[in-house]
Design an enzyme around this catalytic site. Structure first.
Site, PDB file in Angstrom:
ATOM      1  N   TYR A 175      -7.086  -0.955  -2.780  1.00 33.84           N
ATOM      2  CA  TYR A 175      -5.906  -1.531  -3.438  1.00 33.84           C
ATOM      3  C   TYR A 175      -6.305  -2.135  -4.789  1.00 33.84           C
ATOM      4  O   TYR A 175      -5.744  -1.791  -5.821  1.00 33.84           O
ATOM      5  CB  TYR A 175      -5.307  -2.598  -2.525  1.00 33.84           C
ATOM      6  CG  TYR A 175      -4.039  -3.238  -3.046  1.00 33.84           C
ATOM      7  CD1 TYR A 175      -2.825  -2.543  -3.020  1.00 33.84           C
ATOM      8  CD2 TYR A 175      -4.037  -4.537  -3.542  1.00 33.84           C
ATOM      9  CE1 TYR A 175      -1.651  -3.133  -3.484  1.00 33.84           C
ATOM     10  CE2 TYR A 175      -2.875  -5.129  -4.007  1.00 33.84           C
ATOM     11  CZ  TYR A 175      -1.686  -4.426  -3.976  1.00 33.84           C
ATOM     12  OH  TYR A 175      -0.529  -5.029  -4.437  1.00 33.84           O
TER      13      TYR A 175
ATOM     14  N   GLU B 281      -9.065  -1.883  -6.721  1.00 28.60           N
ATOM     15  CA  GLU B 281      -9.608  -0.974  -7.746  1.00 28.60           C
ATOM     16  C   GLU B 281      -8.575   0.075  -8.132  1.00 28.60           C
ATOM     17  O   GLU B 281      -8.544   0.532  -9.275  1.00 28.60           O
ATOM     18  CB  GLU B 281     -10.904  -0.306  -7.269  1.00 28.60           C
ATOM     19  CG  GLU B 281     -12.054  -1.291  -7.027  1.00 28.60           C
ATOM     20  CD  GLU B 281     -12.635  -1.917  -8.302  1.00 28.60           C
ATOM     21  OE1 GLU B 281     -12.005  -1.838  -9.373  1.00 28.60           O
ATOM     22  OE2 GLU B 281     -13.734  -2.492  -8.219  1.00 28.60           O
TER      23      GLU B 281
HETATM   24  P1  NAD Z   1       6.495  -2.722  -0.115  1.00 29.18           P
HETATM   25  O1  NAD Z   1       5.424  -2.161   0.740  1.00 29.18           O
HETATM   26  O2  NAD Z   1       7.696  -3.310   0.553  1.00 29.18           O
HETATM   27  O3  NAD Z   1       7.007  -1.659  -1.165  1.00 29.18           O
HETATM   28  C1  NAD Z   1       6.274  -0.547  -1.599  1.00 29.18           C
HETATM   29  C2  NAD Z   1       7.192   0.666  -1.599  1.00 29.18           C
HETATM   30  O4  NAD Z   1       6.464   1.792  -2.102  1.00 29.18           O
HETATM   31  C3  NAD Z   1       7.673   1.048  -0.199  1.00 29.18           C
HETATM   32  O5  NAD Z   1       9.045   1.328  -0.218  1.00 29.18           O
HETATM   33  C4  NAD Z   1       6.853   2.279   0.129  1.00 29.18           C
HETATM   34  O6  NAD Z   1       7.482   3.135   1.061  1.00 29.18           O
HETATM   35  C5  NAD Z   1       6.696   2.906  -1.238  1.00 29.18           C
HETATM   36  N1  NAD Z   1       5.528   3.792  -1.343  1.00 29.18           N
HETATM   37  C6  NAD Z   1       4.264   3.553  -0.944  1.00 29.18           C
HETATM   38  N2  NAD Z   1       3.477   4.605  -1.214  1.00 29.18           N
HETATM   39  C7  NAD Z   1       4.275   5.537  -1.813  1.00 29.18           C
HETATM   40  C8  NAD Z   1       4.052   6.834  -2.319  1.00 29.18           C
HETATM   41  N3  NAD Z   1       2.831   7.411  -2.267  1.00 29.18           N
HETATM   42  N4  NAD Z   1       5.097   7.512  -2.863  1.00 29.18           N
HETATM   43  C9  NAD Z   1       6.343   6.954  -2.917  1.00 29.18           C
HETATM   44  N5  NAD Z   1       6.605   5.720  -2.443  1.00 29.18           N
HETATM   45  C10 NAD Z   1       5.582   5.023  -1.898  1.00 29.18           C
HETATM   46  O7  NAD Z   1       5.781  -3.815  -1.027  1.00 29.18           O
HETATM   47  P2  NAD Z   1       6.353  -4.774  -2.169  1.00 29.18           P
HETATM   48  O8  NAD Z   1       5.905  -6.141  -1.860  1.00 29.18           O
HETATM   49  O9  NAD Z   1       7.785  -4.518  -2.410  1.00 29.18           O
HETATM   50  O10 NAD Z   1       5.499  -4.277  -3.417  1.00 29.18           O
HETATM   51  C11 NAD Z   1       6.054  -3.506  -4.480  1.00 29.18           C
HETATM   52  C12 NAD Z   1       5.011  -3.356  -5.576  1.00 29.18           C
HETATM   53  O11 NAD Z   1       4.650  -4.628  -6.093  1.00 29.18           O
HETATM   54  C13 NAD Z   1       3.714  -2.693  -5.100  1.00 29.18           C
HETATM   55  O12 NAD Z   1       3.245  -1.824  -6.115  1.00 29.18           O
HETATM   56  C14 NAD Z   1       2.767  -3.853  -4.936  1.00 29.18           C
HETATM   57  O13 NAD Z   1       1.425  -3.472  -5.116  1.00 29.18           O
HETATM   58  C15 NAD Z   1       3.249  -4.795  -6.029  1.00 29.18           C
HETATM   59  N6  NAD Z   1       2.888  -6.186  -5.712  1.00 29.18           N
HETATM   60  C16 NAD Z   1       3.592  -6.892  -4.777  1.00 29.18           C
HETATM   61  C17 NAD Z   1       3.209  -8.199  -4.488  1.00 29.18           C
HETATM   62  C18 NAD Z   1       3.949  -9.036  -3.490  1.00 29.18           C
HETATM   63  O14 NAD Z   1       3.508 -10.161  -3.222  1.00 29.18           O
HETATM   64  N7  NAD Z   1       5.058  -8.641  -2.929  1.00 29.18           N
HETATM   65  C19 NAD Z   1       2.100  -8.763  -5.137  1.00 29.18           C
HETATM   66  C20 NAD Z   1       1.404  -7.992  -6.055  1.00 29.18           C
HETATM   67  C21 NAD Z   1       1.820  -6.719  -6.364  1.00 29.18           C
END
Ligand code: NAD
Ligand code: UDP
Length: 312
Positions: free
Chosen positions: A145, A147
């Site tokens: 994640y 990297e």
């Molecule tokens: P989440 O897991 O609810 O959402 C991620 C979404 O991406 C999901 O709907 C999943 O099905 C989709 N997904 C995953 N792999 C995929 C792929 N290969 N192709 C298409 N869709 C794919 O998580 P979240 O908390 O809503 O996070 C959203 C973004 O924000 C992510 O990129 C995450 O790294 C980033 N982020 C979130 C947080 C947090 O605290 N919530 C912190 C740092 C970064």
């Protein structure tokens, strides 16, 4: 505008879709439903301004839009460690695909980066500022994640320098709220569900590690401010600067829910960062953004959502 949201059926993505639709935009939501769910966007299905694409960002795709928000990536440690190779492919190949698309159609493109860029911050690097390069284990269980997201930032800045792609990069610190999946494994959802069920609250380690918790609506407002301005590409930190130990979080949730759940200390996962707090001076100055919702207020909004899920 017509706007693509990858990961749009996830926790943050679905709130973003709602906010963009409410402002009158057309939204294309792309998701493979790995951690997201149709129930998060069910209320938008049938709306003429909303389109759904079941697709994996790893595979190239074409769509004509004005803007792209790239959120596709599992965010919780249990999910991103489930298939670590897939996780890094999602960040790296997904970024190459959205950047290639943005270059071709001249769309502004946003990357949901993360505080994990900073890893386990070394002495003197607390709170974290954007200029800190981080302390990340390149071969540990969180590396797929951390990297992957670091490489994604590299790709965003190389496409920007080499091809003039109009990028925006936000480093998100722990964010919580309604529509988090109860089985997601992140600390806020785990503790609330455990407290509501009367199960032990699983604190990993001694609970003295810290995190800063931002409520989803504050963050989404920040995403839109970032996209709606022409000056700053980022990276820009976004999160709530209030810092709490994990034990304090557990005690707060126990108090608000009135739960009698006992606390159970479990082993601390490898490379778990000891301290995490965003320095948000840049977002305050450049975007006039700061969170408005305290941890207590945000938890009081989030707990009834989980109660509703449990009642079925
Ligand atoms: P989440 O897991 O609810 O959402 C991620 C979404 O991406 C999901 O709907 C999943 O099905 C989709 N997904 C995953 N792999 C995929 C792929 N290969 N192709 C298409 N869709 C794919 O998580 P979240 O908390 O809503 O996070 C959203 C973004 O924000 C992510 O990129 C995450 O790294 C980033 N982020 C979130 C947080 C947090 O605290 N919530 C912190 C740092 C970064
Ligand atoms: N954590 C915990 N119990 C849980 C889930 C998480 O004590 O049931 C701890 C975890 O070890 C970490 C913090 O809470 O120190 C935040 O974990 P989360 O998975 O939410 O996010 P991240 O570690 O990616 O910041």
């Amino acid at each position: 505008m017509r706007i693509l949201v990858t990961g749009g059926a996830g926790f943050l993505g679905s709130h973003l879709c709602d906010s963009l639709i409410a402002k009158g935009h057309d939204v294309v939501c792309l998701d493979n439903y790995f951690t997201g769910s149709k129930s998060n966007i069910a209320h938008l299905i049938g709306n003429p301004n909303f389109e759904l694409m079941r697709w994996d960002v790893i595979d190239p795709f074409k769509v004509e839009v004005d803007r792209i928000f790239n959120l596709a990536c599992p965010a919780s440690p249990i999910h991103y460690q489930f298939n670590p190779i897939k996780t890094i492919k999602t960040s790296v190949m997904g970024s190459i695909n959205v950047l290639g698309l943005a270059k071709r159609i001249k769309a502004r493109v946003f990357q949901a980066s993360t505080s994990e860029i900073y890893g386990d911050p070394t002495e003197g690097n607390h709170p974290q500022v954007e200029s800190y390069w981080g302390n990340v284990n390149p071969i540990g269980i969180r590396s797929c994640y951390d990297e992957g997201k670091r490489c994604a930032e590299t790709l965003f800045f190389d496409y920007h320098r080499m091809h003039g792609v109009d990028i925006r990069v936000v480093r998100i610190f722990n964010t919580y709220g309604t529509r988090m999946s109860p089985g997601d494994g992140r600390v806020v959802s785990n503790f609330i569900c455990q407290a509501l069920r009367g199960d032990p609250i699983t604190i990993y380690g001694d609970g003295q590690q810290t995190r800063s918790f931002c409520y989803a609506s504050d963050l989404i407002r920040g995403f839109e401010k970032m996209m709606d301005q022409d000056e700053v590409t980022g990276p820009v930190n976004m999160g709530n600067p209030g810092e709490f130990t994990i034990l304090e979080l557990a005690e707060t949730i126990l108090r608000i829910t009135g739960s009698k759940s006992p606390i159970l200390n479990e082993s601390l996962p490898q490379d778990d960062p000891k301290q995490r707090r965003p320095d948000i001076s840049l977002a305050m100055k450049a975007l006039d953004w700061e969170p408005e919702i305290s941890l207590e207020e945000g938890l009081r909004e989030t707990i009834p959502y989980f109660e509703g899920l449990m009642k079925g």
